[in-house]
Design an enzyme around this catalytic site. Structure first.
Site, mmCIF file in Angstrom:
data_model
loop_
_atom_site.group_PDB
_atom_site.id
_atom_site.type_symbol
_atom_site.label_atom_id
_atom_site.label_comp_id
_atom_site.label_asym_id
_atom_site.label_seq_id
_atom_site.Cartn_x
_atom_site.Cartn_y
_atom_site.Cartn_z
ATOM 1 N N LYS A 134 46.963 28.957 43.582
ATOM 2 C CA LYS A 134 45.766 29.354 42.831
ATOM 3 C C LYS A 134 44.850 28.164 42.676
ATOM 4 O O LYS A 134 45.377 27.050 42.672
ATOM 5 C CB LYS A 134 46.116 29.951 41.460
ATOM 6 N N TYR A 219 44.557 30.974 34.625
ATOM 7 C CA TYR A 219 45.757 31.537 33.978
ATOM 8 C C TYR A 219 45.350 32.503 32.861
ATOM 9 O O TYR A 219 45.983 33.535 32.648
ATOM 10 C CB TYR A 219 46.629 30.429 33.371
#
Ligand code: NDP
Length: 366
Positions: A134, A219
Site C-alpha cells: 500500500k 489505514y
C-alpha cells in the site's frame, strides 16, 4: 450438519478467521494444504521487505524463495539470514528473468510507492501472481491500469492490507457483521507518526506520491470502510502544515470526513509530524469497539462494550497475511477485501481528499 470449518467461517465471515482460532483447527482438512506452498520473491529489499521475510519464516503455506534488488551487497546477508538460494536474486534490469523460474509463483512488490505501477505490470506480464504494498499506486489511473494488466494476464493482484488478517481487526469486522454493535453511528480513525530523516523517499513526491495520507492515512480510509461495511459517498478534508520546509513536497497532517450512504460520518486524521496517534473507534447503537493501537505491527489492543479484548498476538501480521493469501492463490479460497479493486477504492478516496484540500475543504461527491 455444519462442519467446524463452516462454523468458523460464519463466525468470521471468511477463511481468514481460521488463524485466529488455529489451535481449534489443527485436525481439520486444512492440514493437507501444508503440502503446497506459495513460492514468493520480494521486490525491493528494504525495511518492510525484511519484516515480511522474517514473518514468512513462520509461514506454513507460503515460502520466500528469492529477491529483486538494486543493491548486490544485500544478497549475501539475505541469503544467509533467510535461507534463500543466491541463484534466486535478480537485479531490476533482470526482473523479466523471473518468468523462466518455475520456482516462483508470486512476486511481492515492496518498492517505494511510485514504482508499484511499473513492477506490478511487469510481473503480471510474466504470468506471476502479484502482491503489492500500500498505497497500491500514486494515482487512480495507475491503479486501474494495474488491475487491468493483472486481469489480462489472468493473475491475482492483492494489496498488502495486513490488518484484514489480524485477529483484533477481524473480530471488529465479525462483530459489526453479526450486528453486535447494532447500527453503526460513528467511526473515528487516526494514524500517524513523526517522520525522521528529511531526505527519505517518503518526503519526495516523485517517489512517495503523497505524504502521511498515502502512507498511513490509508489505514484509516480502509478502516472506515471495514468498520461500516459501506463505501463513502462524499469526502471533505483540510491540511495543517506546521513545517512547510520539511513537508514542502508532501502532506504533513490531514483531517477528513467520509460520509456514508447510511448517514454515518467517519472522522479521520493522519500525520507525519507527531507520535502517539493511533486509534480506531467504532460506535454503534448497541455497542462499540475501540482499538488502540489499531494499525501498527502490534500487539494490537482493544476493548468493546463487553470488556477487554484478548486475541492471539503470537504471530506477526505478515505471517497470517502470507499464509492467507497463499490459501487464496493455491487453494481457491475466497478473496478477502485486499484485492486490487479494494486498493483502487482507497485510491479514489485519497484522490477526493486531495481534491477537497485543493478546493479549500469543499465537499467532494464520489
Ligand atoms: P525502504 O526505503 O525501507 O525500502 C525500499 C526499498 O526499495 C529500498 O531498500 C531499495 O531496495 C528499493 N528501491 C529501489 N529504488 C529505490 C529508490 N529510488 N529509492 C528508495 N528505495 C528504492 O521502504 P519501506 O520498506 O519502508 O517501504 C516500501 C513499501 O512498503 C512502501 O510502498 C510502503 O508504503 C510499504 N510499507 C508497508 C507497510 C505495511 O505495514 N504494510 C509498512 C512499511 C512500508 P534495494 O536496495 O533492494 O533495491
Amino acid at each position: 450438519m455444519k462442519s467446524r470449518r463452516d462454523f468458523l467461517l460464519e463466525l468470521g465471515g471468511s477463511a481468514f478467521s481460521l488463524p485466529i482460532l488455529s489451535s481449534l483447527t489443527s485436525n481439520d482438512a486444512d492440514a493437507t494444504i501444508a503440502d503446497k506452498q506459495l513460492k514468493v520473491v520480494l521486490v525491493g529489499l528494504g525495511s518492510y521487505a525484511e519484516r515480511v521475510a522474517t514473518a514468512m519464516k513462520d509461514c506454513k503455506k507460503a515460502k520466500l524463495v528469492g529477491g529483486v534488488t538494486g543493491t548486490p551487497s544485500k544478497i549475501d546477508t539475505w541469503s544467509s539470514k533467510f535461507g534463500v538460494d543466491k541463484a534466486n536474486f535478480y537485479s531490476y534490469k533482470d526482473f523479466e528473468k523471473l518468468k523462466d523460474n518455475p520456482d516462483v509463483d508470486a512476486v511481492y512488490i515492496t518498492l517505494p510507492n511510485s514504482m508499484h505501477h511499473e513492477y506490478v505490470i511487469r510481473a503480471a506480464k510474466m504470468g506471476k501472481h502479484v502482491i503489492c504494498e500500500k498505497p497500491m499506486s500514486v494515482s487512480v489511473k495507475q491503479a486501474e491500469e494495474m488491475i487491468a494488466a493483472c486481469k489480462k494476464a489472468g493473475v491475482k493482484l492483492y494489496i498488502g492490507y495486513r490488518m484484514h488478517f489480524e485477529p483484533y481487526t477481524r473480530e471488529l469486522i465479525r462483530m459489526r457483521k453479526a450486528g453486535e454493535l447494532g447500527k453503526i453511528m460513528h467511526v473515528n480513525a487516526y494514524f500517524g507518526f513523526k517522520s525522521g530523516d528529511p531526505n527519505q523517499w517518503r518526503l519526495k513526491k516523485a517517489l512517495a506520491g503523497g505524504g502521511a495520507l498515502m502512507d498511513v492515512g490509508i489505514y484509516c480510509i480502509n478502516a472506515a470502510r471495514y468498520a461500516t461495511g459501506e463505501e463513502p459517498v462524499w469526502i471533505s478534508a483540510e491540511e495543517a502544515k506546521t513545517d512547510p520546509v520539511k513537508f514542502k513536497e508532501v502532506d504533513e497532517t490531514i483531517t477528513w470526513q467520509m460520509g456514508f450512504p447510511s448517514g454515518v460520518i467517519a472522522s479521520c486524521a493522519t500525520t507525519y509530524n507527531f507520535n502517539n496517534f493511533e486509534r480506531l473507534y467504532v460506535v454503534g447503537d448497541k455497542g462499540f469497539v475501540e482499538l488502540s493501537p489499531a494499525y501498527g505491527y502490534g500487539p494490537i489492543k482493544g476493548r468493546t462494550h463487553k470488556g477487554e479484548m484478548s486475541w492471539d498476538t503470537s504471530k506477526m501480521h505478515q505471517t497470517w497475511q502470507m499464509d492467507g493469501l497463499a490459501d487464496c492463490i493455491l487453494n481457491g479460497k475466497p478473496d478477502p477485501n485486499v484485492t486490487g479493486e479494494e486498493g483502487l477504492k482507497d485510491m479514489k478516496i485519497i484522490d477526493a481528499i486531495y481534491k477537497s484540500i485543493a478546493a479549500g475543504g469543499k465537499k467532494i461527491m464520489l
